[in-house]
Design an enzyme around this catalytic site. Structure first.
Site, PDB file in Angstrom:
ATOM      1  N   GLY A   1     -32.826  -5.032  -2.721  1.00  0.00           N
ATOM      2  CA  GLY A   1     -32.073  -4.033  -3.460  1.00  0.00           C
ATOM      3  C   GLY A   1     -32.951  -2.873  -3.859  1.00  0.00           C
ATOM      4  O   GLY A   1     -33.836  -2.480  -3.110  1.00  0.00           O
ATOM      5  N   SER A   2     -32.745  -2.326  -5.054  1.00  0.00           N
ATOM      6  CA  SER A   2     -33.505  -1.156  -5.488  1.00  0.00           C
ATOM      7  C   SER A   2     -33.300  -0.921  -6.966  1.00  0.00           C
ATOM      8  O   SER A   2     -32.332  -1.372  -7.564  1.00  0.00           O
ATOM      9  CB  SER A   2     -33.058   0.104  -4.728  1.00  0.00           C
ATOM     10  OG  SER A   2     -33.029  -0.080  -3.347  1.00  0.00           O
ATOM     11  N   ASN A   3     -34.223  -0.154  -7.551  1.00  0.00           N
ATOM     12  CA  ASN A   3     -34.042   0.454  -8.862  1.00  0.00           C
ATOM     13  C   ASN A   3     -34.123   1.967  -8.709  1.00  0.00           C
ATOM     14  O   ASN A   3     -34.833   2.472  -7.829  1.00  0.00           O
ATOM     15  CB  ASN A   3     -35.155   0.077  -9.848  1.00  0.00           C
ATOM     16  CG  ASN A   3     -35.319  -1.407 -10.036  1.00  0.00           C
ATOM     17  OD1 ASN A   3     -34.353  -2.135 -10.171  1.00  0.00           O
ATOM     18  ND2 ASN A   3     -36.571  -1.864 -10.056  1.00  0.00           N
TER      19      ASN A   3
ATOM     20  N   ASN B   1     -28.885  -2.194  -8.884  1.00  0.00           N
ATOM     21  CA  ASN B   1     -27.947  -2.947  -8.046  1.00  0.00           C
ATOM     22  C   ASN B   1     -26.840  -3.596  -8.863  1.00  0.00           C
ATOM     23  O   ASN B   1     -26.135  -4.461  -8.355  1.00  0.00           O
ATOM     24  CB  ASN B   1     -28.661  -3.991  -7.188  1.00  0.00           C
ATOM     25  CG  ASN B   1     -29.816  -3.404  -6.421  1.00  0.00           C
ATOM     26  OD1 ASN B   1     -30.944  -3.854  -6.567  1.00  0.00           O
ATOM     27  ND2 ASN B   1     -29.567  -2.383  -5.623  1.00  0.00           N
TER      28      ASN B   1
END
Length: 768
Positions: free
Chosen positions: A199-201, A473
């Site tokens: 995922g990601s921030n 996410n």
């Protein structure tokens, strides 16, 4: 400074001169300058192949559908462009796509500048391939434009069709239909849950929360450390027309994450579900025919032939007929959960199946001058396939937008058209299963959507503010806790539901920084404090349960915890956890132990004494139920696990979490998504502890805009620029990451020319 002149091609045609310059600064970061998109693509193709030729070659072999021929049907798979179990299934999937004509449609649909970028990229890639003489174990070959479009299309589909390859290529009609076997609804729901370790921030702080009155962006994607979904960093310039710096996924010649003079943006993997199922009745006695509104219809068939290399080296072929309805291809199962073909058949519709717009979307973001421009590009192209966008601009605006491709399945439509299975699955997963026997149950459409069947931009969640928006996410609901987003369809995500530990941590870090309560100097965001925030490596899980865990540990009789193998001494673990500050830094003793314990218990029934409260989403649930026998045993089992792996219970994290490059261990800080650490590292556990990294912080960038100044940017490619072990840039930034250091980006001409590592390569000649 070193200047290298690379001569032109030996047999040019249609005399198109090129004059592309690649200026390399520290850590092999290329600054590519050309007079047009053709030359820019040329330099990008040449430089990216130099760093990553064999990974790219393996990918082009994959999307051509030739892995079984060169590597055998059961050889190692390429999972970077789809989830698949065998090379044979991979080839069947891609040969089906290649035989459908869809790639020709892709090539015709892109804008002229993007077409030039792709044309130039192919020539630059082929030029380096010819110059290098590398074969990559027989997989490297010259490519054509269609190979690039195949690759981009595969990336576009990766969250839908690409996640279900095995089920799509194994669907075969039964010899006789005797009824309909049931589907395990609970198992299907579980398989359809997203995995946010990949995922990601992103944090986008506008002028109200930026300490210097401008804006600051954190881009922190958590992507694979191996394979073609690695990022590659570049600075692309066409003087007077384009000046953008950032990173793209390997082989894609537009930047996916980055900044120009006025805008910085990033993406996070969205909770939107990009594909859905239809349950369609078959005709009794004719399983390849189906009924819609009582009308009998024939499925379409496509014969797919895959060449395979047998164990004795001879070449054979596998032929399979694959079937589809008007809704989409027949699907035999999802991640091991069968979807039987009987009295009904399950078919998949992928909302991205006709999305040929991704390259033009990113090209538009590369040129944007404000967050308003970004929003307009996202809305007009509707080309992002599975990500949110967060951004800031020089004017101090911040943006959160979940403007992406999504099925037009409103909650009302799902209620009216879900099958009994869909009525169970949709609320829990967002994946619709609609009644394909009724034409009215096809996906709907909006007038502002780019094509029928999609939600239009007017329905999609957006915030433009002057303070901060952030995403880890989580659903669009709390991009900003002071302005919750509601009213969007379930297919995009939930509202008023429990946040992940990481999503809580992200919003709490924003609050602390704005309020000046996080031990960093001052209040509000700067480039420096944003970087410090990320690499603080604080764990929300530890913040919530560490004190409870220590009390439980100290109460074990005689310092021994129960385990599946009997009582185990945990006195060293208790002492380490009592001293631990709840961070996953290299010197954090007890962090490895806590991670193994928490991963065992995090999904346990009855884990929390205080349940989730939607009115307190950042502080609930809480209070670990340490009196449960299974929680206590999990602690002892974690102790046994560390002992079996040869890891001391009080070992510092850096001694047990590392990667090996050129025979040297490089310790790695950070931890898993489940631990609520922003600097996500998804490692491999085995003998010696965490001995490799699968996913995690990848290309990390912090950009700050201040009035009257060029953008100030720092970046880090955690796994370094090159996949070639012989390259000096194979592990240099990984060592920086280990130390918590960053690379100051060189964006202005003055900065580039002042680099002590400056090396200039000029590609001259004629482009054929």
């Amino acid at each position: 400074m070193v200047v290298t002149l690379v001569a032109g091609l030996a047999t040019p045609v249609h005399g198109r001169p090129i004059g592309t310059t690649i200026r390399y600064t520290e850590h092999g970061i290329p600054h590519i300058t050309a007079s047009d998109h053709l030359g820019l693509g040329y330099g990008y193709g040449y430089a990216s192949a130099q760093d990553n030729l064999c990974v790219l070659a393996d990918t082009y072999l994959t999307v051509e559908g030739k892995r079984s021929l060169h590597l055998g049907p059961d050889g190692p798979v390429n999972s970077g462009v789809g989830s698949v179990s065998t090379n044979l299934n991979s080839d069947l999937y891609f040969q089906r796509i290649n035989g459908s004509g869809v790639i020709d449609g892709y090539a015709r649909s892109v804008s002229p500048p993007v077409r030039d970028l792709v044309h130039g990229y192919v020539r630059g890639y082929n030029r380096y391939l010819a110059q290098s003489g590398q074969t990559c174990n027989g997989t490297a070959r010259p490519i054509a434009e269609r190979d690039v479009y195949r690759h981009v299309y595969a990336i576009t589909l990766v969250s839908g069709s690409g996640a279900m390859i095995d089920g799509l290529v194994s669907a075969q009609p039964p010899a006789a239909v005797t009824g309909q076997a049931p589907v395990e609804a609970a198992a299907l729901v579980q398989r359809l849950q997203p995995d946010f370790s990949l995922g990601s921030n992103a944090i986008a702080a506008g002028s109200e929360d930026a300490a210097n009155g401008g804006s600051v962006l954190l881009a922190n994607p958590h992507y694979p450390w191996q394979g073609v979904r690695r990022f590659w960093q570049a600075h692309l310039t066409i003087p007077g027309r384009l000046n953008v710096s950032g990173a793209s996924l390997l082989g894609i010649p537009v930047l996916a994450i980055g900044h120009n003079e006025d805008v910085a943006w990033s993406h996070t993997v969205s909770t939107a579900v990009t594909a859905g199922l239809f349950e369609v009745p078959t005709v009794p006695g004719a399983p390849t025919e189906y009924l819609v509104d009582g009308v009998r219809k024939e499925m379409t068939s496509q014969e797919v032939v895959v060449e395979v290399r047998r164990p004795d080296g001879s070449i054979g072929a596998v032929t399979r007929t694959l079937w589809a309805t008007e809704y989409g291809p027949v699907l035999a199962g999802v991640s091991g959960v069968p979807l039987p073909w009987g009295a009904t058949v399950y078919v998949l519709r992928d909302a991205n199946a006709t999305n040929f717009r991704l390259l033009d979307t990113w090209a538009g973001l590369n040129r944007a001058g404000s967050v308003g421009d970004l929003r307009e590009t996202l809305s007009k192209t509707l080309g992002l396939p599975w990500v949110n966008t967060l951004a800031v601009d020089r004017r101090g605006n911040s943006l959160y937008a979940d403007i992406q491709v999504a099925p037009h399945v409103t909650d009302e439509h799902a209620k009216k058209c879900s099958t009994p299975l869909g009525a169970v699955v949709f609320p829990q997963s967002g994946t619709s299963i609609l009644d394909g026997s009724r034409g009215e149950c096809a996906w709907g459409s909006d007038p502002d959507a780019r094509e029928p069947g999609l939600l239009g931009p007017g329905r999609l969640p957006v915030l433009i503010r002057r303070d901060t928006v952030a995403n880890a996410n989580n659903t669009p609901w709390i991009a900003n806790p002071d302005a919750p987003l509601t009213g969007y369809p379930r297919v995009l995500g939930t509202t008023a539901t429990e946040l992940s530990m990481r999503a809580q941590e992200l919003q709490l870090e924003v609050r602390r920084r704005v309020g000046g309560t996080d031990s960093l100097p001052g209040r509000g965001f700067t480039n420096e404090t944003m970087r410090s925030l990320l690499f603080a490596d604080r764990s929300r899980a530890a913040e919530v349960v560490l004190a409870d865990t220590v009390r439980m540990c100290e109460a074990f009789p005689g310092g021994k915890a129960p385990s599946g193998a009997g009582p185990v001494d945990v006195t060293a673990a208790c002492a380490a956890l009592a001293r631990w500050d709840g961070t996953f830094r290299l010197d954090s003793s007890g962090a490895a132990f806590f991670s193994r314990f928490w991963l065992r218990v995090r999904s346990s029934p009855g884990l929390w004494k205080v349940p989730f409260d939607p009115a307190e989403p950042l502080s609930t649930p809480n209070t670990l139920a340490v009196d449960l026998a299974e929680i206590q045993q999990a602690f002892g089992d974690a102790a046994q696990e560390l002992t079996a792996a040869g890891v001391a219970h009080d070992a510092p994290l850096g001694a047990s979490q590392y990667v090996t490059r050129a025979g040297q261990r490089i310790p790695i800080h950070g931890s898993q998504h489940e631990l609520g650490v922003l600097n996500v590292i998804t490692p491999v556990w085995g003998d010696g502890g965490y001995t490799d990294v699968v996913y995690g912080s990848s290309f990390v960038q912090v950009v700050e805009f201040r009035a009257g100044r060029p953008p100030e940017a720092h970046s880090l490619m955690t796994y370094s620029q090159s996949t070639d072990p012989s390259s000096p840039h194979h592990a240099d930034q990984t060592a920086l990451f280990s130390r918590g250091d960053w690379v100051r980006e060189r964006f202005t001409e003055k900065d580039i020319h002042s680099s002590p590592a400056l090396r200039i390569v000029r590609l001259v000649g004629n482009l054929r």
